[in-house]
Design a protein around this motif. Structure first.
Motif, PDB file in Angstrom:
ATOM      1  N   LYS A 135      23.481  41.792  50.975  1.00 17.49           N
ATOM      2  CA  LYS A 135      24.091  42.638  48.784  1.00 17.49           C
ATOM      3  C   LYS A 135      25.820  43.066  49.688  1.00 17.49           C
ATOM      4  O   LYS A 135      26.128  42.267  48.231  1.00 17.49           O
ATOM      5  N   LEU A 136      26.055  43.278  50.240  1.00 18.82           N
ATOM      6  CA  LEU A 136      27.493  43.255  50.539  1.00 18.82           C
ATOM      7  C   LEU A 136      28.353  42.196  50.634  1.00 18.82           C
ATOM      8  O   LEU A 136      29.102  41.699  49.892  1.00 18.82           O
ATOM      9  N   LEU A 137      27.685  41.282  50.993  1.00 18.30           N
ATOM     10  CA  LEU A 137      28.583  39.884  51.381  1.00 18.30           C
ATOM     11  C   LEU A 137      28.445  38.929  49.454  1.00 18.30           C
ATOM     12  O   LEU A 137      29.760  38.258  49.091  1.00 18.30           O
ATOM     13  N   VAL A 138      26.811  38.968  48.726  1.00 20.03           N
ATOM     14  CA  VAL A 138      27.206  38.165  47.808  1.00 20.03           C
ATOM     15  C   VAL A 138      27.715  38.778  46.648  1.00 20.03           C
ATOM     16  O   VAL A 138      28.645  38.863  45.372  1.00 20.03           O
ATOM     17  N   VAL A 139      28.057  40.471  46.597  1.00 22.84           N
ATOM     18  CA  VAL A 139      29.114  41.541  45.155  1.00 22.84           C
ATOM     19  C   VAL A 139      30.311  40.724  46.338  1.00 22.84           C
ATOM     20  O   VAL A 139      31.396  40.882  45.313  1.00 22.84           O
ATOM     21  N   ALA A 140      30.865  40.929  47.440  1.00 27.63           N
ATOM     22  CA  ALA A 140      32.428  40.838  47.911  1.00 27.63           C
ATOM     23  C   ALA A 140      32.728  39.664  47.022  1.00 27.63           C
ATOM     24  O   ALA A 140      33.924  39.003  46.590  1.00 27.63           O
ATOM     25  N   LEU A 141      31.952  38.453  47.865  1.00 26.93           N
ATOM     26  CA  LEU A 141      31.994  37.249  47.565  1.00 26.93           C
ATOM     27  C   LEU A 141      32.326  36.624  45.305  1.00 26.93           C
ATOM     28  O   LEU A 141      32.989  35.790  45.177  1.00 26.93           O
ATOM     29  N   THR A 142      31.345  37.347  44.692  1.00 26.75           N
ATOM     30  CA  THR A 142      31.367  37.577  43.418  1.00 26.75           C
ATOM     31  C   THR A 142      32.549  38.302  42.652  1.00 26.75           C
ATOM     32  O   THR A 142      33.366  37.114  42.174  1.00 26.75           O
ATOM     33  N   LEU A 143      33.066  39.250  43.281  1.00 19.44           N
ATOM     34  CA  LEU A 143      33.980  39.818  42.510  1.00 19.44           C
ATOM     35  C   LEU A 143      35.421  39.317  43.357  1.00 19.44           C
ATOM     36  O   LEU A 143      36.205  38.763  42.521  1.00 19.44           O
ATOM     37  N   LEU A 144      35.225  38.125  44.143  1.00 19.75           N
ATOM     38  CA  LEU A 144      36.517  38.230  45.141  1.00 19.75           C
ATOM     39  C   LEU A 144      36.493  36.362  43.938  1.00 19.75           C
ATOM     40  O   LEU A 144      38.053  35.999  43.266  1.00 19.75           O
ATOM     41  N   SER A 145      35.925  35.755  43.614  1.00 20.65           N
ATOM     42  CA  SER A 145      35.568  34.344  42.458  1.00 20.65           C
ATOM     43  C   SER A 145      36.120  34.989  40.854  1.00 20.65           C
ATOM     44  O   SER A 145      36.971  34.482  40.588  1.00 20.65           O
ATOM     45  N   LYS A 146      36.545  36.525  40.859  1.00 21.12           N
ATOM     46  CA  LYS A 146      36.101  37.350  39.482  1.00 21.12           C
ATOM     47  C   LYS A 146      37.749  37.394  39.188  1.00 21.12           C
ATOM     48  O   LYS A 146      38.840  37.161  38.935  1.00 21.12           O
ATOM     49  N   LYS A 147      38.113  37.618  41.040  1.00 27.29           N
ATOM     50  CA  LYS A 147      39.495  38.150  40.859  1.00 27.29           C
ATOM     51  C   LYS A 147      40.335  36.392  40.831  1.00 27.29           C
ATOM     52  O   LYS A 147      41.618  36.966  40.778  1.00 27.29           O
ATOM     53  N   LEU A 148      39.923  36.059  41.583  1.00 32.30           N
ATOM     54  CA  LEU A 148      40.612  34.129  41.851  1.00 32.30           C
ATOM     55  C   LEU A 148      40.964  33.609  40.618  1.00 32.30           C
ATOM     56  O   LEU A 148      41.193  32.153  39.964  1.00 32.30           O
ATOM     57  N   ASN A 149      40.467  34.942  39.272  1.00 36.34           N
ATOM     58  CA  ASN A 149      40.405  34.016  38.184  1.00 36.34           C
ATOM     59  C   ASN A 149      39.219  32.438  37.939  1.00 36.34           C
ATOM     60  O   ASN A 149      38.913  31.137  37.236  1.00 36.34           O
ATOM     61  N   CYS A 150      38.074  31.957  38.976  1.00 36.52           N
ATOM     62  CA  CYS A 150      37.235  31.651  38.271  1.00 36.52           C
ATOM     63  C   CYS A 150      36.183  32.015  37.066  1.00 36.52           C
ATOM     64  O   CYS A 150      36.006  32.808  36.760  1.00 36.52           O
TER      65      CYS A 150
END
Length: 184
Positions: A135-150
């Motif tokens: 869960k931690l990995l998926v949430v972190a990468l999902t939020l990271l993609s949002k932060k990177l403007n995907c």
């Protein structure tokens, strides 16, 4: 050949995630900055070659024989492109990687030359499952993609894992995943 702790990407990208936007609850509460006793979530580094990185990946798929030189060459390529965000969870009590996942950024001409994120290779070591690390990995990468403007983020998973990913807002679409495999 030097294996060191130079990160694949800027670790501040993880520490600066807006965790208030997480899409699931954690009980007990964990976060990228506090994933559990003796655990750290961080970018991949070449020293992870000797910390069991491939042992964890081998629980997901065939990894083959990878020598340190090839690993460093691939790592350097990924770092140079700036589009690979491999993260690991390390158990600092034993200096071993116990979980990993990857976010890849794909540059598009569509959607006004937007970026698409894709999550791949999510795996938590057998003996560390049940600690919410997936869960931690998926949430972190999902939020990271949002932060990177995907403009969107996608992943492929086995049908048995569909319910897990739907908790994070991922939806089954009408698109069909296809592949043409050239070798194992």
């Amino acid at each position: 050949m030097i294996l060191d702790d130079t990160p694949l990407f800027d670790p501040n990208l993880l520490s600066e995630l807006d965790w208030s936007q997480k899409m699931v609850k954690f009980s007990p509460n964990i976060s990228p900055m506090s994933p559990g006793d003796g655990l750290i979530l961080r970018p991949l580094c070449t020293a992870d070659f000797n910390r069991g990185f491939f042992k964890v990946l081998a629980q997901l798929t065939k990894v083959g024989e990878v020598e340190p030189e090839l690993f460093i060459k691939k790592f350097d390529h990924m770092k140079q492109t700036g589009d690979y965000y491999n993260v690991v969870v390390e158990d600092t009590h034993v200096n071993q990687v116990i979980a990993t996942a990857t976010l890849i950024i794909e540059h598009k001409f569509i959607h006004s030359c937007a970026k698409r994120g894709r999550i791949e290779d999510v795996i938590v070591s057998d003996e560390h499952r049940g600690k919410q690390l997936g869960k931690l990995l998926v949430v972190a990468l999902t939020l990271l993609s949002k932060k990177l403007n995907c403009y969107k983020i996608t992943l492929e998973c086995l049908p048995k894992n569909k319910d897990f990913y739907q908790k994070f807002g991922y939806q089954v679409t009408e698109e069909l995943y296809m592949q043409n495999r050239f070798h194992d």
